[in-house]
Design an enzyme around this catalytic site. Structure first.
Site, PDB file in Angstrom:
ATOM      1  N   ASP A 129      25.604  37.062  54.672  1.00 37.72           N
ATOM      2  CA  ASP A 129      25.720  35.640  54.939  1.00 37.72           C
ATOM      3  C   ASP A 129      25.128  35.344  56.321  1.00 37.72           C
ATOM      4  O   ASP A 129      24.791  36.259  57.086  1.00 37.72           O
ATOM      5  CB  ASP A 129      27.194  35.231  54.857  1.00 37.72           C
TER       6      ASP A 129
ATOM      7  N   ASP B 259      23.106  39.638  49.742  1.00 38.54           N
ATOM      8  CA  ASP B 259      22.538  39.537  51.082  1.00 38.54           C
ATOM      9  C   ASP B 259      23.695  39.374  52.067  1.00 38.54           C
ATOM     10  O   ASP B 259      24.838  39.184  51.666  1.00 38.54           O
ATOM     11  CB  ASP B 259      21.556  38.360  51.202  1.00 38.54           C
TER      12      ASP B 259
END
Length: 308
Positions: A227, A225
């Protein structure tokens, strides 16, 4: 089929060996001066290559990143004769172009850990070179293997990503934080300003200890993902978790494809020397006759050849 003396340790998360199809083999439960490793080590072969599988966080993911017995893990692999370590781990992305599901052949580290013992040598002054924390020979080997992947092109940092089945970035700087909590938003922006491309919790002291053990080490990072510098686009925390798990599964599948492609051809590893294999040659600064005999014996597996 390889007949070389290369032995490859694979350090990854729970289930990596199962997904590689390698979890049938001899189970080894080594002991070390630093205790037991995170998990039993499975010794098997694949395409004629000796493989040693270790689950970094233990069976059932019981060790948080600060509690992983890094010294025991690396020492155990050294005891078993491992010459090269291929590590993998999930990370957050600090750059738009490092997309969830991509793979990154990491080339640099910024170390922010502070709780973890990061050396084997506590009773002698030993200083290894660490300017390039990941083995250049192993990185070349992995990048060469990308040509066997479906629709892959290894990307430099400044190349625009292209839609394709598997994207492998040829380099990246991994910021290693202590954890176990994730970054604040201010920290995330700071890591970007430092030049970080990825944020994770497990590459150190693993990479440094491998260097001290004279084992070549490379890491395939798997962004799951973005951050927290980048706002998430999902509507709920549950949806975000499901998205991250999906990205991790996709990245793991891509990672396994790359590992299998690399293991089919060890030519580069067999023909190009790895600097790590002589890391202690100029690294032992203490007068050898002043190092306690029991310490020399304790660490015989690591530095014994330099005391003959």
């Amino acid at each position: 089929m390889s007949n070389s003396n290369i032995k490859i340790g694979i350090i990854g998360g729970t289930g990596l060996g199962d997904k590689l199809g390698l979890e049938t083999g001899q189970t080894v439960n080594p002991d070390t001066p630093f205790g037991k490793p995170s998990s039993p080590i499975i010794h098997t072969t694949w395409e004629g290559v000796d493989i040693y599988l270790l689950q970094r966080h233990g069976i059932g993911h019981i060790h948080n990143p600060s509690a992983v017995p890094y010294r025991a893990n690396i020492f155990a692999l050294k005891q078993l004769g491992v010459t090269h370590i291929l590590a993998s781990g999930a990370t957050g992305s600090l750059r738009e172009e490092y997309r969830p599901g991509d793979l990154v052949i990491v080339d640099q580290i910024i170390d922010k850990t502070y709780k973890r013992t990061n050396t084997f040598f506590e009773r002698a002054a030993v200083h290894v070179e660490f300017a390039d924390p990941f083995c250049s020979t192993m990185r070349n080997w992995l990048l060469n293997a990308t040509k066997y992947l479906p629709s892959n092109q290894a990307l430099e940092n400044n190349d625009a990503p292209k839609p394709q089945n598997i994207t492998v970035h040829a380099k990246g700087t991994y910021v290693v934080m202590e954890g176990p909590a994730f970054s604040t938003r201010a920290e995330s922006h700071m890591h970007r300003a430092w030049g970080g491309d990825l944020i994770g919790m497990t590459a150190m002291p693993e990479a440094k200890l491998a260097r001290e053990a004279e084992i070549a080490y490379a890491m395939i990072a798997m962004p799951t993902d973005y951050d927290c510098w980048r706002p998430h686009e999902v509507s709920s925390k549950q949806a975000l978790l499901e998205e991250i798990i999906g990205n991790l599964n996709r990245a793991t599948t891509n990672n396994i494809a790359l590992i299998k492609a690399a293991l089919r051809d060890l030519t580069i590893l067999e023909s190009e020397p790895c600097p790590a294999h002589a890391a202690l040659a100029m690294g032992i600064w203490s007068h050898k006759d002043k190092i306690p005999a029991d310490e020399i014996n304790k660490l015989q597996v690591l530095w014994g050849k330099y005391f003959k």
